[in-house]
Design a protein around this motif. Structure first.
Motif, PDB file in Angstrom:
ATOM      1  N   TRP A 124      40.226  35.469  34.861  1.00 51.82           N
ATOM      2  CA  TRP A 124      41.114  35.481  36.035  1.00 51.82           C
ATOM      3  C   TRP A 124      42.561  35.167  35.593  1.00 51.82           C
ATOM      4  CZ3 TRP A 124      39.819  32.227  41.050  1.00 51.82           C
ATOM      5  CH2 TRP A 124      40.795  32.475  42.034  1.00 51.82           C
TER       6      TRP A 124
ATOM      7  N   LEU B  23      42.304  37.753  40.567  1.00 53.11           N
ATOM      8  CA  LEU B  23      40.974  37.495  41.132  1.00 53.11           C
ATOM      9  C   LEU B  23      40.191  38.801  41.276  1.00 53.11           C
ATOM     10  CD1 LEU B  23      38.872  35.687  42.537  1.00 53.11           C
ATOM     11  CD2 LEU B  23      40.153  35.930  44.640  1.00 53.11           C
TER      12      LEU B  23
ATOM     13  N   ALA C 185      39.119  39.902  37.884  1.00 54.20           N
ATOM     14  CA  ALA C 185      38.034  39.027  37.397  1.00 54.20           C
ATOM     15  C   ALA C 185      36.718  39.343  38.106  1.00 54.20           C
ATOM     16  CB  ALA C 185      38.404  37.570  37.604  1.00 54.20           C
TER      17      ALA C 185
END
Lengths: 292, 667
Positions: free
Chosen positions: A274, A11, A14
């Protein structure tokens, strides 16, 4: 590291990749527009100014839909052929971009346009070979699953008292197929990570190493991917809910839906990054044998 | 000819009255030409039905009958030489068969045929082929009589027969231990006296069994005793009279069916029987156990059909309805009708929104009215049964399950039964494939279903909208009341239409409605009107020489005080079928004009001089002419509304984006 930590690391990667996400989104949009713009011309011409087509604004109308598609089917057929070529081109472009995406993530998600394209170019033929190998492997999997299953289904069709057994056999086959596809996708991803991190051209060898890696760490790699896929499922559910609320009956709601759809596509691409980020993080941080 | 008809009618009336005492217990509703008393035993292992039958046949004519004709339907499945097999290729209703398996084949043999006096007529049986030159076809047998049957007299015959049931691929037969026993016994043909239907002289109307043809039979009384293993559940045409256990693990069930044209039965140890009631009618559904959750869908649709027919055609004259739900591997028998008894069709897990079960149930029930009570000749005029019934099916479906959603009712994908029927005809690659009036075996290349079901149903929808709901209702009720239990033919229906329409509209639709049926029933051409063009041209002031004042002067340069448009709407008739048309013309100030046109000329122009432009126009704004094969070209707007295109543009864009991204999932 735990699966959750890898999930969150992905995460973080990303969230630092917004530019890269937007670049891929724009390319995706341009490809789709290459079909959508002529499609608009086709449908406006095929309608010949008929009032009946307006019935498709409020909701679905079978008669209007069928008669309209009948009048547009020749042009739509041509568009479909064009669409196949564009899809193949997009696939190649995705193979090209995979090198740039993975190398960017490997470098801590620091996006530099020039390096992105240079890495795309560098790894293109390796990833192309990898994709072709996986297409062949997938074809074999289809044969291995569906050949015996089709024999079972045919036998059931001849002998079973009820169609219920047929339905369950088909569902079982589909679920098995899906589970194997997921496994193959995971293997393909880790093969790419190996190629990128080791800068190797030995694609086949890396596939085998990846199979061993993923199988050895099956209870980490598989659940991690499923957890990441859950993001996509959640995104789809939220989108379905919102599209149900908004509807598409006026110019304004159509515009709102357009925005929602584009946010959805952008998010899909972002989720893909992600997924790559989390899996790459897992690969880098897990003790694994170097290329052998 | 007229005198002959009066005599024939008087004769039939006498026969009808006499028939009350001829057979059966209750008051006769029909002529009851035949009385069948059959004792039958099923061997579920060998798939054989052994029967003894006492047949009492009444000569309905003023002719002396020296020969009888019998249907031997099961011989259609005897080998690949039969007419049925040649026409179907051994594959019908989506099921092929294993020709190497001896159990696949079916046949019926008359073992002996004797008069009560002991005269053995067995040796006089000969197979005849009234429809084609196929000498190998054994589906019609002729029996020469030693003693002729005089006008109005009756004949009794004792017949022993054996029927081997085929593996189901078309209507009747077996699948494992499920049996649908239909067209299973030697059945006497219909003797049509001169004046009946199209008969110019007395004749046997007993056609061979064809792949696409269904049946035609006498009104009869059936008293049938069925012997099956004790664990088998039995359902059949008519009323169950008794059930008793006999020796060797067998049981005997007796049925009585009066004023019906056929008798069929089913048996299987797997059936679950669900019972319900509508008024005094007992409803029984013979379900597969895996379909138990669908029971309500069957019973509710039967009740909806009973209610609708009762209100819109006539009362249901029988006391029972039996619905058979065939197993998955017996689906070749699904969707088939017999009086008071029919096979539906369903699949495990079929969603509620997909109303196939309801549609088939309502359709097959409806046949009781058309092939059953009216008893039309399905061999020769399939449209009268299938077309009329399909039309009523869509009316009931739309009435019960809602317009726009009655057939498929998903939120984002839905359509009704009427749309389905119309589009099944109008979207044919070749909608001119045949006339609907052909005999059923003359249709080729898929023409049978389109021209017997969907086109006639669409034709009836058009008729309904042309003459109006009230007149339409009167037509159907009059037709049913006048012709029930009398075997009407096509011209009888058209005569009723002419009679009612002329009574209600005078010559509003012409001298009669023959023009309508000649084009849409006996003709194969299509109806297609197209709104070609809308023009709005500004009127310019006159130019050139003006000699209205006696002198030749140049028109002075002037302008009209207000802008005037010379506007017009141009319509083309693309098809050969002519229908009266209404055209709605809409002007920019909101004014609307309705023009009427006889629809005859190839082109038609409506012109106006007004300060407002025409913004849009529409042919047949109320969608009366459902036979028009393209409704999209019926309207046109000067500035079409673009919102709908924008909606589909962004939907398409989104679809493409997702497809491309799905491709990328493998990377």
């Amino acid at each position: 590291m735990t699966i959750i930590q890898d999930y969150l690391s992905g995460l973080r990667l990303a969230s630092r990749s917004l530019k890269m996400t937007t670049l891929i989104y724009v390319i995706n949009l341009l490809f789709a527009l290459a079909l959508a713009i002529p499609f608009y011309g086709v449908i406006t011409n095929a309608a010949h100014g008929s009032l009946q087509v307006n019935k498709l604004l409020e909701g679905f109308n079978y008669t209007a839909f069928q008669e309209f598609t009948d009048s547009a089917k020749v042009s739509i057929g041509l568009l479909f052929k064009e669409g196949i070529w564009l899809a193949i081109l997009y696939l190649l472009l995705s193979i090209f971009m995979a090198g740039g995406i993975l190398k960017t993530l490997d470098n801590g998600a620091v996006f530099k346009g020039k390096e992105f394209f240079a890495n795309g170019s560098k790894f293109f033929f390796r990833f192309l070979r990898l994709t072709l190998y996986f297409i062949i492997i997938h074809a074999l999997v289809i044969l291995i699953i569906w050949l015996p299953l089709s024999i079972i289904i045919t036998t059931l069709a001849k002998n079973a008292e009820s169609e219920k057994a047929l339905f369950y056999a088909a569902i079982a086959g589909a679920v098995l197929h899906l589970l194997i596809i997921i496994y193959l996708l995971i293997v393909a991803h880790y093969t790419r990570f190996m190629i990128i991190t080791e800068d190797t051209t030995k694609v086949l060898k890396k596939i085998w190493t990846s199979v061993k890696f993923v199988s050895r760490k099956f209870f980490s790699t598989y659940p991690l991917y499923l957890l990441l896929l859950a993001n996509l499922v959640l995104l789809i559910l939220v989108f379905k809910f919102l599209s149900g609320v908004v509807g598409m009956t006026t110019g304004f709601t159509i515009f709102i839906m357009f925005l929602l759809q584009q946010i959805f596509i952008w998010s899909r691409i972002w989720l893909k990054i992600w997924i790559y980020g989390s899996q790459l993080e897992y690969y880098i941080t897990s003790p694994h044998a170097p290329s052998c | 000819m007229k005198c002959k008809k009066i005599i024939t009618t008087a004769f039939f009336t006498c026969m009808l009255m006499l028939s009350v005492s001829f057979s059966g217990n209750s008051q006769a509703l029909s002529p009851r030409i035949v009385n069948y008393d059959i004792k039958v035993k099923l061997d579920p292992v060998e798939k054989i039905v052994d029967g003894t039958m006492t047949l009492e046949w009444k000569n309905p004519s003023q002719d002396t009958i020296r020969e009888l004709h019998f249907h031997m339907y099961l011989n259609a499945f005897k080998n690949n030489r039969s007419t049925f097999w040649k026409e179907s290729g051994g594959q019908l209703r989506g099921k092929g068969v294993d020709t190497k398996d001896p159990k696949t084949w079916g046949w019926v043999d008359i073992l002996s045929l004797k008069t009560p006096e002991g005269n053995d007529l067995t040796s006089s049986i000969q197979f005849v082929q009234p429809d084609d030159d196929n000498a190998d076809d054994q589906t019609v047998a002729s029996v020469k009589l030693e003693d002729p049957v005089l006008p109005g007299e009756s004949l009794t015959l004792n017949i022993e027969f054996r029927s081997k049931l085929p593996k189901i691929f078309a209507r009747s037969g077996f699948s494992d231990n499920y049996f649908l026993v239909a067209q299973w016994f030697p059945k006497i043909g219909v003797y049509e006296p001169a004046g009946m239907r199209y008969a110019e002289k007395g004749q046997w109307n007993c056609h061979q069994y064809h792949a696409h043809s269904e049946f035609y039979a006498n009104f009869s009384v059936y008293h049938i005793e069925i012997t099956v293993p004790e664990n088998f559940i039995v359902g059949a045409t008519g009323k169950r009279i008794s059930e008793k256990t006999v020796e060797n693990g067998l049981k005997q069930i007796t049925y009585l069916a009066e004023d019906v044209v056929d008798f069929a039965w089913t048996t299987s140890p797997r059936f679950i029987v669900v019972e319900d009631k509508w008024k005094d009618v007992d409803i029984k559904v013979y379900l597969q156990p895996e379909h138990e959750q669908l029971a309500l869908r069957h019973t509710e649709s039967v009740k909806a059909a009973l209610e609708y027919f009762d209100a819109h055609l006539g009362p249901y004259p029988y006391s029972t309805v039996s619905v058979v739900d065939p197993p998955f591997r017996g689906l070749g028998s699904a969707g088939m009708e017999y009086p008071t008894f029919f096979t539906a069709g369903s699949l495990w897990g079929i969603p509620d929104e997909l109303r196939l079960t309801e549609m088939v149930t309502i359709h097959e029930f409806g046949h009781t009215y058309f092939m059953g009570i009216l008893a039309t000749n399905e061999f020769e005029e399939a449209w009268m049964d299938e077309g009329m019934n399909t039309y009523f099916e869509s009316r009931i479906m739309d009435h019960t399950y809602g317009k726009g959603t009655s057939f498929v009712g998903f939120k984002k994908f839905h359509y009704d039964d009427k749309e389905n029927q119309r589009l099944s005809y109008t979207r044919l690659l070749y909608p001119k494939i045949a006339e609907s009036t052909r005999t059923s075996w003359e249709f080729e290349h898929g023409g049978y279903s389109s021209m017997s079901y969907n086109k006639p149903a669409t034709m009836f929808m058009t008729l309904e909208r042309l003459v109006g709901e009230e007149t339409n209702e009167e037509i159907w009720k009059t037709f049913f009341e006048k012709w029930k239990f009398k075997h009407p033919c096509g011209k009888d229906f058209i005569n009723v239409v002419n009679e009612v329409v002329t009574k209600n509209y005078g010559t509003g639709f012409g001298e009669n409605m023959n023009w309508f049926f000649d084009q849409t029933l006996s003709g194969s051409e299509v109806c297609d009107y197209k709104l070609l063009r809308i023009k709005n041209n500004k009127l310019t002031p006159p130019k050139g020489i003006d000699d209205t004042g006696g002198n030749k002067l140049i028109y002075k340069k002037t302008e009209y005080e207000n802008i005037i448009y010379k506007s017009s709407v141009v319509i083309h008739r693309l098809g050969e079928v002519v229908m009266p048309q209404e055209v709605l013309i809409h002007f920019e100030d909101g004014e609307e004009v309705i023009e009427t046109w006889d629809g005859k000329s190839r082109t038609k122009e409506f012109s106006y001089e007004k300060p407002e432009k025409i913004t849009w126009a529409q042919i047949d704004p109320e969608n009366k002419i459902m036979l028009d094969i393209n409704l999209q070209n019926n309207s046109r707007a000067i500035k079409p509304e673009r919102t709908v295109f924008k909606k589909h543009l962004i939907k398409f864009l989104f679809l493409m984006q997702n497809i491309f991204q799905n491709f990328a999932i493998f990377i």
